[in-house]
Design an enzyme around this catalytic site. Structure first.
Site, PDB file in Angstrom:
ATOM      1  N   TRP A  67       0.819  -1.228   0.000  1.00 42.72           N
ATOM      2  CA  TRP A  67       0.000   0.000   0.000  1.00 42.72           C
ATOM      3  C   TRP A  67       0.846   1.268   0.000  1.00 42.72           C
ATOM      4  O   TRP A  67       0.320   2.363  -0.070  1.00 42.72           O
ATOM      5  CB  TRP A  67      -0.971  -0.022   1.201  1.00 42.72           C
ATOM      6  CG  TRP A  67      -1.978  -1.136   1.140  1.00 42.72           C
ATOM      7  CD1 TRP A  67      -2.162  -2.016   0.109  1.00 42.72           C
ATOM      8  CD2 TRP A  67      -2.955  -1.490   2.134  1.00 42.72           C
ATOM      9  NE1 TRP A  67      -3.181  -2.894   0.394  1.00 42.72           N
ATOM     10  CE2 TRP A  67      -3.682  -2.593   1.633  1.00 42.72           C
ATOM     11  CE3 TRP A  67      -3.273  -0.987   3.393  1.00 42.72           C
ATOM     12  CZ2 TRP A  67      -4.717  -3.193   2.355  1.00 42.72           C
ATOM     13  CZ3 TRP A  67      -4.298  -1.581   4.115  1.00 42.72           C
ATOM     14  CH2 TRP A  67      -5.017  -2.680   3.595  1.00 42.72           C
TER      15      TRP A  67
ATOM     16  N   HIS B  94      12.710  -2.854  -1.470  1.00 40.64           N
ATOM     17  CA  HIS B  94      11.873  -2.300  -2.534  1.00 40.64           C
ATOM     18  C   HIS B  94      12.675  -1.235  -3.285  1.00 40.64           C
ATOM     19  O   HIS B  94      13.466  -0.503  -2.675  1.00 40.64           O
ATOM     20  CB  HIS B  94      10.597  -1.695  -1.941  1.00 40.64           C
ATOM     21  CG  HIS B  94       9.603  -1.377  -3.008  1.00 40.64           C
ATOM     22  ND1 HIS B  94       9.681  -0.233  -3.756  1.00 40.64           N
ATOM     23  CD2 HIS B  94       8.541  -2.074  -3.480  1.00 40.64           C
ATOM     24  CE1 HIS B  94       8.691  -0.232  -4.644  1.00 40.64           C
ATOM     25  NE2 HIS B  94       7.986  -1.341  -4.497  1.00 40.64           N
TER      26      HIS B  94
ATOM     27  N   GLU C  97      11.953   1.576  -4.280  1.00 39.43           N
ATOM     28  CA  GLU C  97      11.802   2.944  -3.749  1.00 39.43           C
ATOM     29  C   GLU C  97      12.702   3.155  -2.535  1.00 39.43           C
ATOM     30  O   GLU C  97      13.179   4.260  -2.289  1.00 39.43           O
ATOM     31  CB  GLU C  97      10.318   3.206  -3.423  1.00 39.43           C
ATOM     32  CG  GLU C  97       9.501   3.363  -4.708  1.00 39.43           C
ATOM     33  CD  GLU C  97       8.082   2.865  -4.634  1.00 39.43           C
ATOM     34  OE1 GLU C  97       7.543   2.691  -3.523  1.00 39.43           O
ATOM     35  OE2 GLU C  97       7.488   2.629  -5.721  1.00 39.43           O
TER      36      GLU C  97
ATOM     37  N   GLY D  88       1.084  -2.777  -6.289  1.00 42.48           N
ATOM     38  CA  GLY D  88       1.026  -1.458  -5.664  1.00 42.48           C
ATOM     39  C   GLY D  88      -0.347  -0.840  -5.864  1.00 42.48           C
ATOM     40  O   GLY D  88      -1.308  -1.176  -5.168  1.00 42.48           O
ATOM     41  N   GLY D  89      -0.452   0.050  -6.825  1.00 47.70           N
ATOM     42  CA  GLY D  89      -1.675   0.824  -7.056  1.00 47.70           C
ATOM     43  C   GLY D  89      -2.953   0.002  -7.074  1.00 47.70           C
ATOM     44  O   GLY D  89      -3.954   0.377  -6.444  1.00 47.70           O
TER      45      GLY D  89
HETATM   46  P1  13P Z   1       2.488  -0.707  -9.017  1.00 49.40           P
HETATM   47  O1  13P Z   1       1.656  -1.975  -8.992  1.00 49.40           O
HETATM   48  O2  13P Z   1       1.727   0.509  -8.593  1.00 49.40           O
HETATM   49  O3  13P Z   1       3.200  -0.550 -10.327  1.00 49.40           O
HETATM   50  O4  13P Z   1       3.626  -0.893  -7.896  1.00 49.40           O
HETATM   51  C1  13P Z   1       4.345  -2.059  -7.855  1.00 49.40           C
HETATM   52  C2  13P Z   1       5.139  -2.097  -6.611  1.00 49.40           C
HETATM   53  O5  13P Z   1       6.056  -1.310  -6.441  1.00 49.40           O
HETATM   54  C3  13P Z   1       4.759  -3.065  -5.570  1.00 49.40           C
HETATM   55  O6  13P Z   1       5.727  -3.159  -4.591  1.00 49.40           O
END
Ligand code: 13P
Length: 253
Positions: free
Chosen positions: A10, A98, A100, A237-238
């Site tokens: 999330w 991750h 990020e 993610g989204g």
């Molecule tokens: P999205 O599904 O938003 O592309 O993000 C993937 C993600 O980084 C899951 O950890």
């Protein structure tokens, strides 16, 4: 044992109330799937872990993950969270590495190795993420980068420890961009990773590891991705922020 898994990351979204409502809706939807459904792992932000823990309590096949953890057991690390704190609020998994975290917080493979050690030591399951940037893919460095990310953060583990990891291939160029890797592109990397693991730890262990794909997974592309022989589910993610969409992804095996 190799499992089918959908994990919802999330990220920095949702309040306590939103998190609880989403988790409760998912627990209801998941209960209609019965035994045949995949495991579902939810990774809310730190302050909302307890809300989600309460919402999924007793729900079969549902688990709680943190999005990050500090490598030290305790101490003067203002703003950080330890593995024992996660454990005390019923977390069973932690996302480690991750992209990020690597990109915005400078987390290196060496640091991630320490985080994996701490998570395993506490008896939690790391979900270890790796993947190449667009620049690395275009420079034909994909396999080299992924090999280092795996080797440097996880190949110091013994077989027992390694077998309790969940892996997640997340090409950075596919995260939040709407650009999903094609099933063939993802499968190629997953097969490469499984072969690396087989060379290091043996085929039986490699066959048992769950390797998830992440990067713009949606209800309308999940089936094709999950039908690849080496893709065991998704780190989403989204599309994990909407119960109906995430539940549809969970039904895509
Ligand atoms: P999205 O599904 O938003 O592309 O993000 C993937 C993600 O980084 C899951 O950890």
């Amino acid at each position: 044992m190799r499992k089918k898994i959908v994990a919802g990351n999330w990220k920095m979204n949702l309040t306590w109330d939103d998190s609880q409502a989403l988790a409760m809706e998912l627990a209801m939807l998941q209960s209609t799937q019965g035994q045949s459904g995949p495991e579902m792992i939810l990774a809310p932000a730190f302050p909302n872990l307890v809300a989600v823990a309460q919402a999924i309590k007793g729900a079969a096949g549902m688990h709680l993950a943190a999005q990050n953890v500090h490598q030290a057991a305790s101490g003067a690390y203002t703003g950080e969270v330890s593995v024992s704190m996660l454990k005390s609020v019923s977390c069973t998994h932690a996302i480690i590495g991750h992209s990020e975290r690597r990109q915005y917080f400078g987390e290196s493979n060496q640091l991630l190795a320490q985080k994996i050690n701490s998570v395993l030591q506490a008896g939690l399951t790391p979900i270890y993420c790796f993947g190449e940037t667009l620049e690395e893919r275009e420079g034909e460095k994909t396999f080299k980068v992924i090999e280092s990310q795996l080797r440097e953060a996880t190949f110091h583990l013994n077989s027992d420890q390694f077998s309790s990891l969940i892996l997640a291939y997340e090409p950075v160029w596919a995260i939040g961009t709407g650009k999903t890797a094609t099933p063939e592109q993802a499968q190629e990397v997953h097969a490469f990773v499984r072969k690396l693991i087989a060379d290091q730890f043996g085929t039986a262990l490699a066959d048992g590891v769950s390797i998830l794909y992440g990067g713009s997974v949606k209800a309308d592309n999940a089936k094709e991705l999950f039908s690849q022989p080496d893709i065991d589910g998704g780190l989403v993610g989204g599309a994990s922020l909407k119960a109906s969409e995430f539940a549809a992804i969970a039904r895509s095996f």
